[in-house]
Design a protein around this motif. Structure first.
Motif, PDB file in Angstrom:
ATOM      1  N   ALA A   1       0.870  -1.309  -0.083  1.00  0.00           N
ATOM      2  CA  ALA A   1       0.008   0.037  -0.094  1.00  0.00           C
ATOM      3  C   ALA A   1       0.970   1.429  -0.107  1.00  0.00           C
ATOM      4  N   PHE A   2       2.134   1.238   0.252  1.00  0.00           N
ATOM      5  CA  PHE A   2       3.047   2.427   0.433  1.00  0.00           C
ATOM      6  C   PHE A   2       3.972   2.426  -0.989  1.00  0.00           C
ATOM      7  N   PRO A   3       4.074   3.468  -1.426  1.00  0.00           N
ATOM      8  CA  PRO A   3       5.112   3.658  -2.622  1.00  0.00           C
ATOM      9  C   PRO A   3       6.621   3.028  -2.059  1.00  0.00           C
ATOM     10  N   SER A   4       7.224   2.004  -2.779  1.00  0.00           N
ATOM     11  CA  SER A   4       8.304   1.517  -2.485  1.00  0.00           C
ATOM     12  C   SER A   4       9.394   2.394  -1.792  1.00  0.00           C
ATOM     13  N   ILE A   5       9.715   3.389  -2.637  1.00  0.00           N
ATOM     14  CA  ILE A   5      10.735   4.312  -2.180  1.00  0.00           C
ATOM     15  C   ILE A   5      10.600   5.071  -0.787  1.00  0.00           C
ATOM     16  N   LEU A   6       9.070   5.291  -0.738  1.00  0.00           N
ATOM     17  CA  LEU A   6       8.605   5.993   0.519  1.00  0.00           C
ATOM     18  C   LEU A   6       8.804   5.005   1.746  1.00  0.00           C
ATOM     19  N   LEU A   7       8.703   3.735   1.551  1.00  0.00           N
ATOM     20  CA  LEU A   7       8.766   2.582   2.443  1.00  0.00           C
ATOM     21  C   LEU A   7      10.350   2.465   2.667  1.00  0.00           C
TER      22      LEU A   7
ATOM     23  N   ILE B   1      16.584  -6.992  -9.778  1.00  0.00           N
ATOM     24  CA  ILE B   1      17.886  -6.472  -9.552  1.00  0.00           C
ATOM     25  C   ILE B   1      18.327  -5.073 -10.300  1.00  0.00           C
ATOM     26  N   ALA B   2      17.435  -4.672 -11.217  1.00  0.00           N
ATOM     27  CA  ALA B   2      17.441  -3.333 -11.970  1.00  0.00           C
ATOM     28  C   ALA B   2      16.516  -2.479 -11.050  1.00  0.00           C
ATOM     29  N   THR B   3      15.514  -2.786 -10.517  1.00  0.00           N
ATOM     30  CA  THR B   3      14.803  -2.038  -9.686  1.00  0.00           C
ATOM     31  C   THR B   3      15.572  -1.760  -8.423  1.00  0.00           C
ATOM     32  N   ALA B   4      16.300  -2.609  -7.949  1.00  0.00           N
ATOM     33  CA  ALA B   4      17.062  -2.383  -6.754  1.00  0.00           C
ATOM     34  C   ALA B   4      18.142  -1.384  -6.833  1.00  0.00           C
ATOM     35  N   ILE B   5      18.830  -1.564  -8.208  1.00  0.00           N
ATOM     36  CA  ILE B   5      19.960  -0.799  -8.296  1.00  0.00           C
ATOM     37  C   ILE B   5      19.429   0.751  -8.550  1.00  0.00           C
ATOM     38  N   ILE B   6      18.108   0.933  -9.017  1.00  0.00           N
ATOM     39  CA  ILE B   6      17.563   2.240  -9.052  1.00  0.00           C
ATOM     40  C   ILE B   6      17.315   2.790  -7.758  1.00  0.00           C
ATOM     41  N   GLU B   7      16.644   2.172  -6.835  1.00  0.00           N
ATOM     42  CA  GLU B   7      16.354   2.467  -5.543  1.00  0.00           C
ATOM     43  C   GLU B   7      17.583   2.768  -4.808  1.00  0.00           C
ATOM     44  N   ALA B   8      18.632   1.699  -4.867  1.00  0.00           N
ATOM     45  CA  ALA B   8      19.933   2.377  -4.205  1.00  0.00           C
ATOM     46  C   ALA B   8      20.182   3.581  -4.525  1.00  0.00           C
ATOM     47  N   ALA B   9      20.358   3.802  -5.772  1.00  0.00           N
ATOM     48  CA  ALA B   9      20.705   5.025  -6.440  1.00  0.00           C
ATOM     49  C   ALA B   9      19.926   6.218  -5.779  1.00  0.00           C
ATOM     50  N   ALA B  10      18.663   6.041  -5.927  1.00  0.00           N
ATOM     51  CA  ALA B  10      17.586   7.074  -5.355  1.00  0.00           C
ATOM     52  C   ALA B  10      17.802   7.292  -3.795  1.00  0.00           C
TER      53      ALA B  10
ATOM     54  N   GLY C   1      20.939   6.796  -2.232  1.00  0.00           N
ATOM     55  CA  GLY C   1      22.177   7.678  -2.283  1.00  0.00           C
ATOM     56  C   GLY C   1      22.107   8.975  -2.631  1.00  0.00           C
ATOM     57  N   PHE C   2      21.093   9.270  -3.835  1.00  0.00           N
ATOM     58  CA  PHE C   2      21.163  10.757  -3.986  1.00  0.00           C
ATOM     59  C   PHE C   2      20.344  11.351  -3.136  1.00  0.00           C
ATOM     60  N   LEU C   3      19.395  10.806  -2.227  1.00  0.00           N
ATOM     61  CA  LEU C   3      18.739  11.498  -1.011  1.00  0.00           C
ATOM     62  C   LEU C   3      19.759  11.675   0.074  1.00  0.00           C
ATOM     63  N   GLY C   4      21.029  11.157   0.014  1.00  0.00           N
ATOM     64  CA  GLY C   4      21.867  11.238   1.235  1.00  0.00           C
ATOM     65  C   GLY C   4      21.413  10.032   2.331  1.00  0.00           C
ATOM     66  N   MET C   5      20.686   8.908   1.971  1.00  0.00           N
ATOM     67  CA  MET C   5      20.276   7.956   2.998  1.00  0.00           C
ATOM     68  C   MET C   5      21.006   6.810   2.527  1.00  0.00           C
ATOM     69  N   GLY C   6      21.871   6.471   1.499  1.00  0.00           N
ATOM     70  CA  GLY C   6      22.278   5.145   1.279  1.00  0.00           C
ATOM     71  C   GLY C   6      23.883   5.136   1.579  1.00  0.00           C
ATOM     72  N   ALA C   7      24.608   5.159   0.348  1.00  0.00           N
ATOM     73  CA  ALA C   7      26.039   5.402   0.586  1.00  0.00           C
ATOM     74  C   ALA C   7      26.309   6.665   1.134  1.00  0.00           C
ATOM     75  N   GLN C   8      27.459   6.665   1.923  1.00  0.00           N
ATOM     76  CA  GLN C   8      27.988   7.938   2.649  1.00  0.00           C
ATOM     77  C   GLN C   8      29.408   8.134   1.976  1.00  0.00           C
ATOM     78  N   PRO C   9      29.943   9.538   1.848  1.00  0.00           N
ATOM     79  CA  PRO C   9      31.112   9.928   1.395  1.00  0.00           C
ATOM     80  C   PRO C   9      32.158   9.044   2.169  1.00  0.00           C
ATOM     81  N   PRO C  10      33.254   8.794   1.601  1.00  0.00           N
ATOM     82  CA  PRO C  10      33.544   9.100   0.119  1.00  0.00           C
ATOM     83  C   PRO C  10      33.265   7.841  -0.870  1.00  0.00           C
ATOM     84  N   GLU C  11      32.226   7.071  -0.300  1.00  0.00           N
ATOM     85  CA  GLU C  11      31.987   5.989  -1.350  1.00  0.00           C
ATOM     86  C   GLU C  11      31.657   6.385  -2.654  1.00  0.00           C
ATOM     87  N   PRO C  12      32.058   5.481  -3.726  1.00  0.00           N
ATOM     88  CA  PRO C  12      31.866   6.067  -5.132  1.00  0.00           C
ATOM     89  C   PRO C  12      30.527   5.537  -5.563  1.00  0.00           C
TER      90      PRO C  12
END
Length: 298
Positions: free
Chosen positions: A141-147, A225-234, A236-247
């Protein structure tokens, strides 16, 4: 008599030629799909890049030359440099390791948890099925990225927590898929025969039900897997995934968005890497669906 014997041998050889294993038949069908082969080639290319990144990357992943900040693509830096003077090509190569690792591990976690819950719900039914299905419905019921953002907000921003969040939000997709497959498989005669001879539920589930339900899981897993890569990038873009200086590719996009006008290459190449990787998995997933789904065969 010689003619008759020859005819019998021809029939036997003909029948032997017609016996083709399901895996070989699926592979033959997959090879006929040119787009699927292109997708598989893209995926294999990025996997090789990820494995060999420490060897083939021209510079260190965090090697900084501040006097060469935001340098355009050149013979020394094919993809240019970022605002810290780091080589973007090297960071994109190392970023493939993070993105593919997150994609594979998160999807494997989703498959394990989702398949376990889906098999239990589909095989036993009744209140167990109702409870698990309602949990899936609530999550969907929740948008995946919001969850995913909510999960990371509770656990704290990091690449590992982003991986956990991505795995959790994809559990209902695999759970419902395997549940629907189990509902049909458990009505087959060989399952009833296994019950009649006293075979345990665990043996029936893992030796008969699960192997005959794997085809749609393989297809869905490739696409996931394709969806997971996009979600990980999203994330990371919001600052909630990989932290600096991870590429990580999404984080690279976030760090470079303020330079999109004066140094567009800092955004272009990580974005192209995300696009190509996702495209590769989607093309390969479509090809696997056509090869493994009997309804797609003439």
């Amino acid at each position: 008599m010689a003619v008759l014997a020859k005819s019998k041998n021809d029939i036997v050889l003909h029948n032997q030629e017609e016996v083709v294993s399901p895996g070989r038949e699926a592979w033959k069908s997959f090879k006929k799909n040119k787009f699927a082969l292109v997708g598989a080639g893209i995926v294999v290319f990025f996997i090789i890049i990820a494995i060999l990144a420490p060897v083939i990357a021209p510079y260190g992943v965090n090697e900084q030359v501040l006097s060469n900040r935001n340098a355009p693509p050149s013979a020394d830096h094919w993809f240019g440099t970022d605002d810290f003077g780091r080589d973007i090509l090297s960071r994109v190569m190392f970023g493939s390791r993070i993105s593919l690792w997150v994609g594979f591990v998160a999807v494997m976690g989703s498959i394990v948890i989702g398949c376990f819950l889906g098999i239990i719900a589909g095989y036993y039914g009744r209140w167990i099925d109702t409870l698990i299905s309602r949990i899936f419905d609530i999550m969907l019921a929740f948008p995946s990225i919001l969850l995913a953002i909510a999960v990371v907000a509770v656990l704290g921003p990091s690449l590992q927590n982003a991986l956990i969040a991505i795995a959790l939000i994809n559990v209902p997709n695999f759970g419902r898929l395997i549940r629907s497959k189990v509902l049909s498989v458990k009505q087959e005669e060989y399952i009833m025969a296994a019950k009649a001879i006293g075979m345990s539920d665990a043996r029936i589930l893992f030796h008969h039900v699960l192997p005959n339900s794997l085809a749609p899981i393989i297809v869905q897993g490739t696409l996931a897997i394709a969806t997971a890569i996009i979600e990980a990038a999203a994330l990371g873009f919001l600052g909630m995934g990989a932290q600096p200086p991870e590429p990580e590719w999404g984080k690279m996009l976030a760090d470079s968005r303020q330079y999109i006008i004066q140094a567009p290459w800092t955004v272009l190449f990580p974005g192209v890497a995300i696009m190509l990787t996702v495209l590769g998995f989607n093309l390969m997933g479509d090809g696997l669906r056509d090869a493994l789904d009997p309804r797609m065969k003439s």
